[in-house]
Design a protein around this motif. Structure first.
Motif, PDB file in Angstrom:
ATOM      1  N   MET A  65      -4.675 -37.594  25.866  1.00 52.24           N
ATOM      2  CA  MET A  65      -5.797 -38.508  26.084  1.00 52.24           C
ATOM      3  C   MET A  65      -5.667 -39.780  25.259  1.00 52.24           C
ATOM      4  N   HIS A  74      -8.204 -44.252  26.965  1.00 53.92           N
ATOM      5  CA  HIS A  74      -9.109 -44.690  28.028  1.00 53.92           C
ATOM      6  C   HIS A  74      -8.793 -46.095  28.534  1.00 53.92           C
ATOM      7  N   TYR A  84     -16.770 -42.742  22.283  1.00 52.85           N
ATOM      8  CA  TYR A  84     -16.213 -43.890  23.012  1.00 52.85           C
ATOM      9  C   TYR A  84     -16.335 -45.214  22.256  1.00 52.85           C
ATOM     10  N   TYR A 103      -8.115 -40.095  35.004  1.00 52.87           N
ATOM     11  CA  TYR A 103      -8.889 -40.148  33.754  1.00 52.87           C
ATOM     12  C   TYR A 103      -8.149 -39.419  32.630  1.00 52.87           C
ATOM     13  N   HIS A 104      -8.199 -40.023  31.432  1.00 59.08           N
ATOM     14  CA  HIS A 104      -7.532 -39.472  30.248  1.00 59.08           C
ATOM     15  C   HIS A 104      -6.014 -39.493  30.375  1.00 59.08           C
ATOM     16  N   PHE A 126     -12.936 -35.749  21.088  1.00 64.64           N
ATOM     17  CA  PHE A 126     -13.362 -36.149  22.445  1.00 64.64           C
ATOM     18  C   PHE A 126     -14.530 -37.128  22.325  1.00 64.64           C
ATOM     19  N   CYS A 127     -14.408 -38.409  22.558  1.00 64.70           N
ATOM     20  CA  CYS A 127     -13.207 -39.168  22.882  1.00 64.70           C
ATOM     21  C   CYS A 127     -13.132 -40.294  21.864  1.00 64.70           C
TER      22      CYS A 127
HETATM   23 CU   LIG Z   1     -12.899 -39.573  27.469  1.00 62.75          CU
END
Ligand SMILES: [Cu+2]
Length: 561
Positions: free
Chosen positions: A49, A497, A164, A408-409, A99-100
């Motif tokens: 990720m 991301h 995030y 995604y990721h 995460f994340c």
């Molecule tokens: Cu994420």
């Protein structure tokens, strides 16, 4: 005409002449490579990720708490070191849920990993990572032996909970942590938004600084696209907005919204690049591509995995004339949500990964694929030449297509070897084998000349100071046009991301005499915030392997409070 103007076609013909002029005694193949090659080799053991090169031979991978096959202690690993030379993966022991998270290096080469989410697997004793501040000290063992992550949110943590957040290294070598939300989710809300900046080491007596911009960009303002600018200010894009933030004065200078209502941050994720900074003026220029014009004010149940992503790119020179001209619009050949942007030593930008439809995240839209909110993975990279004439800047000639979906990721990074590492994709709550599965396979995009003798420099010191002249010895294959010689100082960034935080290329001033090349360090800490990087010699569009360097003294950033 500088080499960065060279289109792929011209570049290939230059490459061919390079081949034919090489003495027969050279150890080159007799086959003329027609294009980039794509090699699948290695697996990451944890879902990749977040990805960042931490040494000439190692990349670090951060995942979230989930049931990966790679084990450490008595539970699944959530982070690992990936050996770029041997493809061996070594688990790292995290304490908190990453995460994340976001990340950046400090001036002394220490990597910070910031933010995260709550406990999801009590049987594995993971801790709340919302305020995670994980520290990876420079790791000197080529294979990573003895290298660990310090992760103890009880004793060292962010001031605010941040899921995030973005993070960058600023001019004094410290980290600026930007935004995030106090609750994991999809569209950010006023109730959980964390519209503030904080620094590490702390500034402002550890009191976060409120950002009106991050309040006004709800609900798609997570993982803001952020770049430190040469004058010490910071460019920030979130949702369909952007601005310059002046840290010293705590002022915002806002720009007109992106045209056509395109949003560029999670969950309408695009990608951004600070285009190469070039002497003598080092004028900054921003390029942002992909994302979505889907509404950020509706219930996720009204969004779809089949809604076309945006193909829009916007570009602006950040000087008076450029800002007055506003955002210039271009179009990617294929729309992309969640693209990764990789700066090449030639100054060209390679876009990889992402999907042509849907939005970022998982488990939100009614027609999710497995759990993916996005569909129609884009398999073919495209290279953008910022110096080519408008209308002919994008080219996929000679770029092979993958067969592995990277939604995604997913992550990607340029490497010290001089190729592009592709990893990740996990649009799932936990490890999944159904479409779109948790993806552990690594791919490598190798430039056409990757296996040939390439330009090389030796004798570089461990550090280069601002404005310092150092002499190195170069060896350049016959046939390459010496008048095109450039030295690219590159921060390979921290990928998470679709953001590549701190990623930048600064061309250094050089003087070549014989096989001695004088290189001048970047003029100041605005142009390259002090910290780690790699130096690549580029001649005739051909680059060698990178040499690790620390710009500045290598000292720790200042502790002000
Ligand atoms: Cu994420």
């Amino acid at each position: 005409m500088g080499h960065s103007r060279v289109t792929v076609v011209l570049w290939m013909s230059r490459f061919l002449s390079f081949f034919f002029l090489i003495p027969l005694a050279s150890a080159v193949t007799h086959e003329i490579p027609a294009q980039w090659t794509l090699v699948q080799n290695g697996t990451t053991g944890v879902a990749a990720m977040q990805l960042s090169v931490v040494s000439p031979t190692l990349a670090i991978i951060f995942d979230k708490v989930e049931h990966n096959p790679l084990q450490i202690g008595n539970h699944s690993a959530w982070a690992a070191l990936y050996n770029l030379e041997t493809n061996v993966v070594t688990p790292l022991n995290l304490t908190s849920n990453s995460f994340c998270a976001g990340g950046t290096f400090l001036s002394n080469g220490t990597l910070l990993n910031v933010g995260g989410n709550g406990v999801v697997s009590p049987e594995d004793e993971d801790q709340n990572g919302f305020q995670g501040l994980r520290i990876f000290e420079p790791c000197t063992d080529p294979a990573g032996a003895g290298c660990t992550v310090f992760d103890d949110p009880i004793t060292v943590r962010l001031v605010k909970p941040r899921w995030y957040p973005s993070a960058i290294r600023i001019w004094d070598g410290s980290a600026m942590v930007i935004g995030g939300t106090a609750a994991g989710g999809f569209l950010n809300t006023a109730g959980s938004n964390e519209p503030s900046y904080e620094f590490f080491p702390p500034k402002n007596n550890s009191i976060p600084i409120v950002s009106p911009f991050l309040q006004d960009t709800l609900g798609a303002n997570l993982f803001p696209l952020t770049f430190a600018l040469p004058d010490g200010t910071v460019f920030i894009a979130a949702n369909n907005q952007s601005m310059i933030y002046n840290i010293a004065n705590n002022t915002e200078t806002r720009f007109p919204p992106f045209p056509n209502n395109v949003r560029v941050t999670y969950p309408m994720t695009g990608t951004g690049v600070l285009l190469p900074l070039t002497p003598p003026n080092y004028t900054p220029e921003i390029l942002i591509c992909g994302g979505s014009n889907a509404s950020d004010q509706v219930l996720p149940s009204t969004l779809s995995s089949q809604t076309p992503a945006s193909s829009q790119c916007v570009r602006m020179v950040l000087d008076e004339a450029g800002i007055a001209g506003g955002w210039i619009v271009e179009q990617l050949p294929v729309p992309r949500i969640m693209p990764d942007s990789i700066i090449l030593p030639t100054g060209q930008i390679m876009f990889v990964n992402g999907g042509a439809t849907g939005v970022a995240g998982y488990g939100n839209v009614p027609d999710q694929i497995g759990q993916s909110n996005a569909d129609n993975p884009v398999f073919t990279p495209v290279i953008y030449d910022p110096s080519a004439p408008a209308g002919s800047r994008f080219n996929s000639t000679g770029l092979p297509a993958s067969t592995i979906a990277r939604l995604y990721h997913s992550t990607a990074s340029f490497t010290p070897m001089g190729n592009v590492m592709i990893s990740g994709s996990n649009p799932n709550l936990d490890v999944q084998t159904r479409k779109y599965a948790t993806e552990y396979r690594v791919e490598w995009f190798n430039p056409p000349f990757f296996d040939l003798i390439r330009p090389n420099l030796s004798g570089l010191p461990k550090n280069i100071l601002f404005g310092q002249n150092v002499n190195v010895t170069v060896s350049i294959p016959a046939g390459l046009d010496l008048s095109t010689l450039q030295v690219a100082l590159m921060d390979l960034g921290f990928a998470t991301h679709a953001t590549h935080s701190t990623s930048r290329l600064v061309y250094l001033s050089t003087v070549l005499s014989g096989n001695t090349l004088q290189i001048t360090g970047p003029p100041n800490a605005g142009i390259y915030p002090p910290g780690p990087g790699y130096i690549y010699l580029v001649v005739g569009g051909v680059w060698g392997a990178g040499t690790q360097i620390i710009v500045g003294t290598g000292g720790a950033p200042p502790v002000s409070s």
